[in-house]
Motif scaffolding. Structure first.
Motif, short mmCIF file in Angstrom:
data_model
loop_
_atom_site.label_atom_id
_atom_site.label_comp_id
_atom_site.label_asym_id
_atom_site.label_seq_id
_atom_site.Cartn_x
_atom_site.Cartn_y
_atom_site.Cartn_z
N SER A 157 0.83 -1.20 0.00
CA SER A 157 0.00 0.00 0.00
C SER A 157 0.87 1.25 0.00
O SER A 157 2.01 1.23 0.48
CB SER A 157 -0.91 0.03 1.23
OG SER A 157 -1.79 -1.06 1.23
N ASN A 212 -15.48 8.72 -8.33
CA ASN A 212 -15.56 7.77 -9.43
C ASN A 212 -14.17 7.26 -9.72
O ASN A 212 -13.18 8.00 -9.54
CB ASN A 212 -16.15 8.42 -10.68
CG ASN A 212 -17.64 8.64 -10.55
OD1 ASN A 212 -18.42 7.70 -10.66
ND2 ASN A 212 -18.04 9.88 -10.31
N TYR A 213 -14.09 6.03 -10.17
CA TYR A 213 -12.80 5.38 -10.37
C TYR A 213 -12.68 4.73 -11.74
O TYR A 213 -13.67 4.27 -12.31
CB TYR A 213 -12.60 4.29 -9.30
CG TYR A 213 -12.60 4.80 -7.89
CD1 TYR A 213 -13.79 4.87 -7.16
CD2 TYR A 213 -11.41 5.21 -7.29
CE1 TYR A 213 -13.79 5.35 -5.86
CE2 TYR A 213 -11.41 5.69 -5.98
CZ TYR A 213 -12.60 5.76 -5.28
OH TYR A 213 -12.60 6.23 -3.99
N THR A 269 -8.66 4.46 -3.12
CA THR A 269 -9.69 5.32 -2.54
C THR A 269 -9.24 6.77 -2.64
O THR A 269 -8.17 7.13 -2.14
CB THR A 269 -9.94 4.96 -1.08
OG1 THR A 269 -10.34 3.60 -0.97
CG2 THR A 269 -11.04 5.85 -0.51
N LYS A 272 -10.60 0.24 -9.36
CA LYS A 272 -11.81 0.14 -8.54
C LYS A 272 -11.67 -0.99 -7.52
O LYS A 272 -11.26 -2.10 -7.85
CB LYS A 272 -13.02 -0.11 -9.45
CG LYS A 272 -14.33 0.34 -8.87
CD LYS A 272 -15.44 0.26 -9.94
CE LYS A 272 -15.25 1.29 -11.03
NZ LYS A 272 -16.36 1.29 -12.01
N GLY A 273 -11.98 -0.68 -6.27
CA GLY A 273 -11.86 -1.67 -5.21
C GLY A 273 -10.50 -1.71 -4.56
O GLY A 273 -10.32 -2.35 -3.51
N ARG A 274 -9.50 -1.04 -5.16
CA ARG A 274 -8.15 -1.03 -4.60
C ARG A 274 -7.72 0.36 -4.16
O ARG A 274 -6.99 0.51 -3.18
CB ARG A 274 -7.14 -1.54 -5.64
CG ARG A 274 -7.41 -2.96 -6.10
CD ARG A 274 -6.27 -3.49 -6.99
NE ARG A 274 -6.11 -2.71 -8.21
CZ ARG A 274 -4.99 -2.08 -8.54
NH1 ARG A 274 -3.93 -2.12 -7.74
NH2 ARG A 274 -4.91 -1.40 -9.69
N ASP A 291 -11.84 1.60 -13.98
CA ASP A 291 -12.09 0.18 -13.71
C ASP A 291 -10.83 -0.52 -13.20
O ASP A 291 -10.91 -1.43 -12.37
CB ASP A 291 -12.58 -0.51 -14.98
CG ASP A 291 -14.01 -0.13 -15.33
OD1 ASP A 291 -14.40 -0.35 -16.49
OD2 ASP A 291 -14.72 0.39 -14.45
N ASN A 334 -4.12 0.52 -2.37
CA ASN A 334 -3.90 -0.79 -1.76
C ASN A 334 -3.76 -1.86 -2.82
O ASN A 334 -4.14 -1.64 -3.98
CB ASN A 334 -5.06 -1.13 -0.82
CG ASN A 334 -5.21 -0.14 0.32
OD1 ASN A 334 -4.22 0.42 0.80
ND2 ASN A 334 -6.44 0.08 0.74
N SER A 335 -3.25 -3.00 -2.43
CA SER A 335 -3.09 -4.13 -3.36
C SER A 335 -2.43 -3.68 -4.66
O SER A 335 -2.89 -4.00 -5.76
CB SER A 335 -4.45 -4.77 -3.65
OG SER A 335 -5.07 -5.21 -2.46
#
Length: 116
Positions: free
Chosen positions: A17, A58-59, A68, A64-66, A61, A83-84
């Protein structure tokens, strides 16, 4: 006029991270949408994430999910928590601010390198 200064970034192993931040100064009252872009060597600059003054995010693709995105309007600061992380996230990350819906301002960029 608005000035944007990024900080953070650096070198991290895959799966790790990292966070970057961007402080705006000048006539910041006119800033509405703020965004993070990135540009990898030999590639075009691409949008990573964007956030409205009210906090709607908005992110892309690919993140997204990794990642913020967040902002503190009182501190005139934009953040990106990553992250990740993957090697393909390696790039120079740029802060962008849209001022009064017309003018575009950019930071100088900060390097993020993810080793495999």
């Amino acid at each position: 006029q608005v000035q944007l200064v990024e900080s953070g970034g650096g070198l991290v192993q895959a799966g790790g991270s990292l966070s970057v931040s961007c402080v705006a100064s000048g006539t910041t009252i006119g800033i509405n949408t703020m965004s993070w872009y990135r540009q990898a060597p030999g590639k075009q600059r691409e949008l990573v994430a964007t956030i409205s003054r009210g906090g709607i995010a908005n992110y892309a693709d690919s993140v997204k999910g990794r990642f913020t995105i967040s902002r503190d309007n009182a501190k005139n600061t934009l953040y990106l928590q990553m992250n990740s992380l993957k090697p393909e996230d390696t790039a120079v990350y740029y802060c962008h601010a849209l001022w009064l819906g017309v003018n575009n301002y950019w930071g100088q960029g900060t390097q993020v390198t993810v080793s495999s």
